[in-house]
Enzyme design. Structure first.
Site, short mmCIF file in Angstrom:
data_model
loop_
_atom_site.label_atom_id
_atom_site.label_comp_id
_atom_site.label_asym_id
_atom_site.label_seq_id
_atom_site.Cartn_x
_atom_site.Cartn_y
_atom_site.Cartn_z
N LYS A 184 37.77 45.99 42.51
CA LYS A 184 38.23 45.83 41.12
C LYS A 184 38.68 44.39 40.86
CE LYS A 184 42.29 47.28 40.15
NZ LYS A 184 43.46 48.12 40.00
N ASP A 185 39.46 43.83 41.79
CA ASP A 185 39.97 42.48 41.59
C ASP A 185 38.88 41.42 41.71
OD1 ASP A 185 42.45 43.50 41.03
OD2 ASP A 185 43.25 43.15 43.03
N GLU B 115 43.67 49.73 32.49
CA GLU B 115 44.02 48.66 33.42
C GLU B 115 43.00 47.52 33.33
OE1 GLU B 115 46.09 48.41 37.63
OE2 GLU B 115 44.10 49.33 37.74
N GLU C 58 73.24 48.21 46.16
CA GLU C 58 72.76 49.04 45.07
C GLU C 58 71.49 48.40 44.54
OE1 GLU C 58 75.62 51.17 42.12
OE2 GLU C 58 75.13 49.19 41.30
N LYS D 10 57.81 46.11 34.71
CA LYS D 10 57.96 46.44 36.13
C LYS D 10 59.22 45.78 36.71
CE LYS D 10 52.96 46.57 36.81
NZ LYS D 10 51.80 45.93 37.43
N HIS E 14 47.18 42.19 37.55
CA HIS E 14 46.96 43.43 36.82
C HIS E 14 47.86 43.58 35.61
CE1 HIS E 14 45.84 45.14 41.03
NE2 HIS E 14 44.82 44.50 40.50
N ARG F 95 46.82 41.45 45.60
CA ARG F 95 46.65 42.51 44.61
C ARG F 95 47.00 41.92 43.25
NH1 ARG F 95 46.13 47.48 47.20
NH2 ARG F 95 46.85 47.50 49.36
N ASP G 18 57.70 55.44 40.07
CA ASP G 18 57.97 54.54 41.19
C ASP G 18 56.71 54.48 42.05
OD1 ASP G 18 60.58 54.08 40.47
OD2 ASP G 18 61.48 55.22 42.10
N ASN G 19 56.34 53.28 42.47
CA ASN G 19 55.16 53.08 43.30
C ASN G 19 55.55 52.37 44.59
OD1 ASN G 19 53.41 54.12 41.24
ND2 ASN G 19 53.63 52.17 40.19
N HIS H 102 50.44 40.76 36.49
CA HIS H 102 51.25 40.70 37.69
C HIS H 102 50.37 40.82 38.94
CE1 HIS H 102 53.53 42.88 40.91
NE2 HIS H 102 54.29 41.84 40.73
N TYR I 69 57.78 49.27 43.30
CA TYR I 69 58.00 48.90 41.91
C TYR I 69 58.18 50.10 41.02
CZ TYR I 69 52.80 49.04 41.83
OH TYR I 69 51.48 49.38 41.97
#
Length: 181
Positions: A167-168, A142, A28, A71, A62, A59, A48-49, A118, A131
């Site tokens: 972006k990062d 963001e 589960e 998350k 963020h 990544r 949900d991603n 994160h 996530y």
């Protein structure tokens, strides 16, 4: 499912009970009631991603400065080093981080409440990362903290510089970022 404490009390590793035999396995991955008992939160997950990345992709780090997201993250294929950094200025663990391996093999999940930046780096050839979030994605809110900030000093366990998004590459230092009070 059981909760495992980390060095930062608000961050929890959730480890499901896995039932397996020669046919495969079952577990589960989310139960709202059990999640609430373990975390003390009745989280209302709204999105949900699912991402897929190749080895060496990093990544993060963020967060959303408005509409902050908690998350619940996990890996269903491959392995990543997952990192959460406390960016709550009033917190006794401000600037500290927890890093752990999440993989399809260990089936662990990581609970990251609001107030944390994160990120993750892919350790396997590829990884699929899932996530759940407690608020929607608002790109205008963001923010990104640079992955190699010496003040945070994360050991990302990578030999070569990671592959980053545009972006990062523009991430701010912890000292120069917008943070939570």
């Amino acid at each position: 499912m059981k909760a495992i404490q980390t060095a930062i009390p608000d961050l929890l590793i959730l480890e499901p009970k896995v039932f397996g035999d020669d046919r495969g396995f079952f577990y589960e991955s989310f139960n709202r009631q059990k999640f609430s008992e373990l975390t003390g939160r009745d989280a209302d997950f709204v999105q949900d991603n699912h991402s897929r990345s190749v080895k060496g992709v990093l990544r993060g780090l963020h967060y959303q400065i408005q509409h902050p997201q908690a998350k619940l993250v996990r890996v269903v294929q491959g392995a990543v080093l997952d990192v959460a950094v406390d960016i709550r200025k009033s917190s006794p663990t401000f600037g500290q981080h927890v890093a752990l391996e999440l993989s399809a093999e260990n089936k662990r999940m990581f609970w990251i409440p609001e107030g944390f930046a994160h990120g993750f780096v892919v350790l396997s050839d590829t990884a699929e990362f899932l996530y759940k979030t407690t608020d929607y994605w608002y790109p205008e809110f963001e923010r990104s903290i640079v992955w190699d900030d010496p003040e945070i000093a994360i050991d990302w366990q990578v030999q070569a510089p990671p592959a980053l998004s545009a972006k990062d590459l523009q991430g701010k230092s912890l000292a120069g970022a917008e943070l939570f009070e």
